[in-house]
Scaffold this motif. Structure first.
Motif, PDB file in Angstrom:
ATOM      1  N   VAL A  40       0.869  -1.164   0.000  1.00  0.00           N
ATOM      2  CA  VAL A  40       0.000   0.000   0.000  1.00  0.00           C
ATOM      3  C   VAL A  40       0.912   1.222   0.000  1.00  0.00           C
ATOM      4  CG1 VAL A  40      -1.903   1.207   1.106  1.00  0.00           C
ATOM      5  CG2 VAL A  40      -1.720  -1.273   1.342  1.00  0.00           C
ATOM      6  N   THR A  48      -3.572   7.125  -2.337  1.00  0.00           N
ATOM      7  CA  THR A  48      -3.279   5.788  -1.831  1.00  0.00           C
ATOM      8  C   THR A  48      -3.466   4.761  -2.941  1.00  0.00           C
ATOM      9  OG1 THR A  48      -4.139   6.491   0.315  1.00  0.00           O
ATOM     10  CG2 THR A  48      -3.757   4.139   0.002  1.00  0.00           C
ATOM     11  N   LEU A  50      -3.135   0.529  -4.000  1.00  0.00           N
ATOM     12  CA  LEU A  50      -2.998  -0.878  -3.621  1.00  0.00           C
ATOM     13  C   LEU A  50      -2.301  -1.633  -4.737  1.00  0.00           C
ATOM     14  CD1 LEU A  50      -3.677  -3.336  -1.768  1.00  0.00           C
ATOM     15  CD2 LEU A  50      -5.845  -3.520  -3.021  1.00  0.00           C
ATOM     16  N   SER A 120      -7.334  -3.073   3.358  1.00  0.00           N
ATOM     17  CA  SER A 120      -8.184  -2.087   2.687  1.00  0.00           C
ATOM     18  C   SER A 120      -9.029  -1.327   3.701  1.00  0.00           C
ATOM     19  CB  SER A 120      -9.079  -2.770   1.648  1.00  0.00           C
ATOM     20  OG  SER A 120      -8.308  -3.346   0.614  1.00  0.00           O
TER      21      SER A 120
END
Length: 286
Positions: A40, A48, A50, A120
């Protein structure tokens, strides 16, 4: 990583000869789960991000385009999508969108990697809020095994997978589409992440052919997502109803309804145009 370093998305297997780079402010988290490498990142221009096994899955800047289209293209192609299954989607973004649809009553989701879900919730709360809906039931497990136990249960099945390497490879095979077909109710619809024909036309064509062996009507819709290879992503969408015309949504929304659902990309007009392909792509795929 420090502020002078970049994350480089490189895959000779998926998109040889090209690279997408993001300038990183800091690494928020990194680990190896039971299934994949997870990172992350806090980036300068995409917020942000992933990353799974070195491949960008979603960014704060543009994730809504993908989530809304993979959810609303199938939901608005079905006359009454009461019961929905999401396979994958551990970041919660697809769930966030599916539960918005006014006809959806029940959403089941199966995600293989619980660490993606937990991370998450911590770092991508603007997506993971999808897990908070009372309509949703989340199961941690294998999507294949889950669907084997559920025949004729769902109106719509959405497969929000990573790319066809690693743990998601099986989700692009003919056997998976056959399994999804059996898990659908009569006239059910599926929708899956479909890569991009700009960098891997042969894979898109091969997967569509797998889908066509199980469904009488198969389409390929498009969305613009800047952080994905070529800036465009496609969706395989298929129906057991031979009269389905994906360009003509069965459910349409007014501008007021779109705003009430806080949609930023999907509209009825975007739905209709999503299935208009460049000539060379249409000739190759159809």
């Amino acid at each position: 990583m420090n502020s002078s370093e970049w994350f480089n998305e490189i895959s000779d297997q998926l998109w040889p000869g090209q690279c997408f780079s993001l300038k990183v402010k800091r690494v928020l988290h990194e680990e190896r789960s039971a299934f994949q490498d997870i990172k992350v990142l806090d980036t300068v221009s995409y917020g942000t991000v992933l990353v799974l096994d070195g491949i960008i899955q979603c960014t704060e800047r543009d994730e809504f385009a993908y989530q809304e289209m993979i959810a609303f293209l199938p939901l608005c192609s079905h006359p009454n999508p009461k019961k929905v299954l999401i396979v994958g989607g551990g970041d919660g973004g697809v769930a966030r969108e599916v539960v918005k649809h006014p006809l959806v009553e029940e959403v089941h989701q199966v995600e293989i990697d619980d660490r993606v879900v937990e991370l998450s919730k911590k770092y991508l709360p603007f997506m993971a809020c999808g897990f908070d809906s009372p309509k949703l039931k989340l199961t941690i497990g294998d999507g294949f095994e889950y669907m084997k136990q559920r025949e004729g249960e769902f109106d719509v099945i959405i497969t929000d997978s990573s790319d066809p390497i690693g743990p998601a490879e099986s989700l692009f095979q003919e056997s998976y589409f056959g399994l999804a077909k059996r898990a659908l109710k009569p006239n059910g619809i599926i929708c899956s992440q479909g890569g991009t024909f700009w960098v891997n036309m042969n894979h898109v064509k091969e997967t569509m052919d797998h889908c066509k062996k199980n469904f009488p009507v198969v389409g390929y819709g498009l969305a613009s997502v800047p952080s994905y290879p070529s800036g465009q992503i496609g969706f395989f969408i298929a129906s057991l109803n031979k009269h389905t015309i994906f360009k003509n949504p069965t459910k349409t929304f007014s501008d007021e309804e779109v705003d009430q659902m806080k949609l930023r990309y999907y509209t009825t007009e975007m739905h209709r145009t999503a299935f208009t392909l460049p000539r060379y792509a249409a000739k190759h795929l159809y």
